[in-house]
Write a protein that holds these residues in place. Structure first.
Motif, PDB file in Angstrom:
ATOM      1  N   LEU A 110       3.095   8.638   6.779  1.00  0.00           N
ATOM      2  CA  LEU A 110       1.855   8.376   7.512  1.00  0.00           C
ATOM      3  C   LEU A 110       1.745   9.416   8.594  1.00  0.00           C
ATOM      4  CD1 LEU A 110       2.987   4.603   8.439  1.00  0.00           C
ATOM      5  CD2 LEU A 110       1.624   5.533   6.491  1.00  0.00           C
ATOM      6  N   ASN A 111       2.593  10.586   8.692  1.00  0.00           N
ATOM      7  CA  ASN A 111       2.130  11.816   9.530  1.00  0.00           C
ATOM      8  C   ASN A 111       2.135  11.071  10.986  1.00  0.00           C
ATOM      9  OD1 ASN A 111       2.270  14.179   8.400  1.00  0.00           O
ATOM     10  ND2 ASN A 111       0.718  13.384   6.947  1.00  0.00           N
ATOM     11  N   TYR A 169       0.998  -1.283   0.144  1.00  0.00           N
ATOM     12  CA  TYR A 169       0.069   0.078  -0.051  1.00  0.00           C
ATOM     13  C   TYR A 169       0.889   1.246  -0.061  1.00  0.00           C
ATOM     14  CZ  TYR A 169      -3.674  -3.187   1.125  1.00  0.00           C
ATOM     15  OH  TYR A 169      -4.509  -4.426   1.473  1.00  0.00           O
ATOM     16  N   ALA A 170       0.704   1.974  -0.966  1.00  0.00           N
ATOM     17  CA  ALA A 170       1.319   3.350  -1.311  1.00  0.00           C
ATOM     18  C   ALA A 170       0.568   4.458  -0.661  1.00  0.00           C
ATOM     19  CB  ALA A 170       1.905   3.530  -2.554  1.00  0.00           C
ATOM     20  N   VAL A 171       1.050   5.096   0.387  1.00  0.00           N
ATOM     21  CA  VAL A 171      -0.096   5.981   1.006  1.00  0.00           C
ATOM     22  C   VAL A 171       0.453   7.132   1.682  1.00  0.00           C
ATOM     23  CG1 VAL A 171      -1.623   3.929   1.958  1.00  0.00           C
ATOM     24  CG2 VAL A 171       0.222   4.959   3.590  1.00  0.00           C
ATOM     25  N   HIS A 172      -0.604   8.217   1.801  1.00  0.00           N
ATOM     26  CA  HIS A 172      -0.039   9.443   2.480  1.00  0.00           C
ATOM     27  C   HIS A 172      -1.218   9.792   3.245  1.00  0.00           C
ATOM     28  CE1 HIS A 172       1.086  13.969   2.011  1.00  0.00           C
ATOM     29  NE2 HIS A 172       1.151  13.599   2.959  1.00  0.00           N
ATOM     30  N   ARG A 182      10.213  11.444  12.752  1.00  0.00           N
ATOM     31  CA  ARG A 182      10.357  10.254  11.710  1.00  0.00           C
ATOM     32  C   ARG A 182       8.875   9.900  11.385  1.00  0.00           C
ATOM     33  NH1 ARG A 182      10.605   4.614  10.899  1.00  0.00           N
ATOM     34  NH2 ARG A 182      10.600   4.241  13.271  1.00  0.00           N
ATOM     35  N   ILE A 183       8.324  10.474  10.393  1.00  0.00           N
ATOM     36  CA  ILE A 183       6.894  10.279   9.974  1.00  0.00           C
ATOM     37  C   ILE A 183       6.826   9.577   8.605  1.00  0.00           C
ATOM     38  CG2 ILE A 183       5.968  12.225  11.111  1.00  0.00           C
ATOM     39  CD1 ILE A 183       5.930  13.731   8.781  1.00  0.00           C
ATOM     40  N   ASP A 207      -8.879   7.991  11.472  1.00  0.00           N
ATOM     41  CA  ASP A 207      -9.730   6.802  10.892  1.00  0.00           C
ATOM     42  C   ASP A 207      -8.695   6.082   9.714  1.00  0.00           C
ATOM     43  OD1 ASP A 207     -11.933   7.602  12.191  1.00  0.00           O
ATOM     44  OD2 ASP A 207     -12.649   8.979  10.646  1.00  0.00           O
ATOM     45  N   GLU A 208      -7.807   6.914   9.194  1.00  0.00           N
ATOM     46  CA  GLU A 208      -6.933   6.396   8.149  1.00  0.00           C
ATOM     47  C   GLU A 208      -5.878   5.448   8.756  1.00  0.00           C
ATOM     48  OE1 GLU A 208      -7.318  10.037   5.133  1.00  0.00           O
ATOM     49  OE2 GLU A 208      -5.514   9.876   6.236  1.00  0.00           O
TER      50      GLU A 208
END
Length: 311
Positions: free
Chosen positions: A229-230, A190-193, A271-272, A208-209
């Motif tokens: 992933l913040n 999964y490639a996510v932001h 480190r996010i 929620d994410e």
């Protein structure tokens, strides 16, 4: 401004009993927990030298309490058994609204030859700039042409990655991509932001994410999750989301190397940007790389995966 941005982007998850993980104004202290811990230990040393032993004991205790979990993550460790699955190299680089230097980034890609590249804050426009310079790679954008780079995530795959299938995903505010097949076998990458928890609405979305991410990581075989992933390792919601995965940085000694903001020294940032891998994987390489034109540093990892397990 940088300090305010880091503080507001990082503290949404103090312990549940304190009831502050829903308030974006407090999203920062958890991300700075190692820094505050070291500051407490430093203060304790100074107080001890000044012969203020009682105050030194209090400051030292608080510092150790804050820094302890982070320091434990620095202890190197290896899997109990050698994984028997394929070896995979993943590069994650947030490209700052598509403003990073595509020439420099492509040079890094060609030099390091990652199997999968994940570029948050990149869309069709940035893909069009970096792909022709990344010889042999194929690429996909999570958003169509005409949509600003800041809304998208780009994935590049090398020839070694094999015959992969890349498809758009659902459930996140910023569209993500899902990669299966080829070198990944039965697993999904999964490639996510995720949303940045900088206001109450986005903090709820962020929570929620990360909960959605937790549902992904509890499928079999366990997936990989790569992107911005913040969230930091001290955030409870990220820990809850790990499921059958671990952070590829665990046990490497690089857990406290900051990827954001790149304007601060590596020891001072947070480190996010992460690559989460199935439990039982072995990390052979973990590097944090500077990326020209971005406010993030990139993460490059090489891992040996466990064998696929039936779904």
């Amino acid at each position: 401004m940088i300090v305010d941005r880091v503080l507001r982007s990082a503290v949404s998850v103090l312990p549940r009993r304190l009831r502050v993980d829903r308030r974006s104004a407090l999203v920062g202290l958890v991300a700075l927990r190692p820094h505050l811990g070291l500051a407490g230990l430093g203060t304790a040393t100074a107080l001890l030298l000044a012969r203020r032993r009682r105050a030194a004991a209090v400051a030292g205790g608080l510092g150790a309490l804050a820094a302890g979990p982070a320091l434990r993550r620095l202890v190197p460790h290896t899997p109990a058994a050698r994984p028997q699955g394929p070896e995979l190299t993943v590069l994650v680089a947030n490209v700052l609204l598509g403003r990073a230097d595509p020439v420099a980034l492509a040079a890094t890609i060609v030099d390091r030859r990652p199997d999968v590249v994940v570029l948050p804050e990149a869309g069709a426009a940035f893909l069009g700039a970096v792909l022709p310079r990344s010889t042999g790679y194929r690429g996909w954008s999570s958003v169509p042409p005409g949509v600003e780079d800041r809304h998208g995530t780009v994935v590049l795959v090398s020839p070694r990655a094999g015959d992969v299938d890349v498809r758009p995903g659902r459930g996140t505010r910023l569209p993500h991509l899902e990669v299966t097949g080829g070198l990944l076998g039965l697993r999904t990458l999964y490639a996510v932001h995720t949303s940045a928890p900088t206001n109450p609405r986005w903090t709820r979305m962020w929570a929620d994410e990360l909960a959605l991410l937790g549902r992904w990581t509890r499928t079999r075989p366990a997936p990989l999750v790569a992107g911005d992933l913040n969230a930091v390792a001290d955030h409870r919601r990220l820990r809850d989301a790990l499921g059958g995965c671990v952070d590829a940085a665990d046990g490497t000694g690089d857990d406290l190397v900051g990827t954001y903001p790149s304007s601060l020294p590596r020891w001072a940032g947070i480190r996010i940007d992460h690559v989460l891998v199935p439990r039982g994987s072995a990390t052979r390489r973990h590097e944090v790389l500077d990326i020209a034109g971005s406010d993030h540093r990139a993460v490059l990892v090489t891992v040996r995966l466990p064998e696929d397990q039936p779904r």
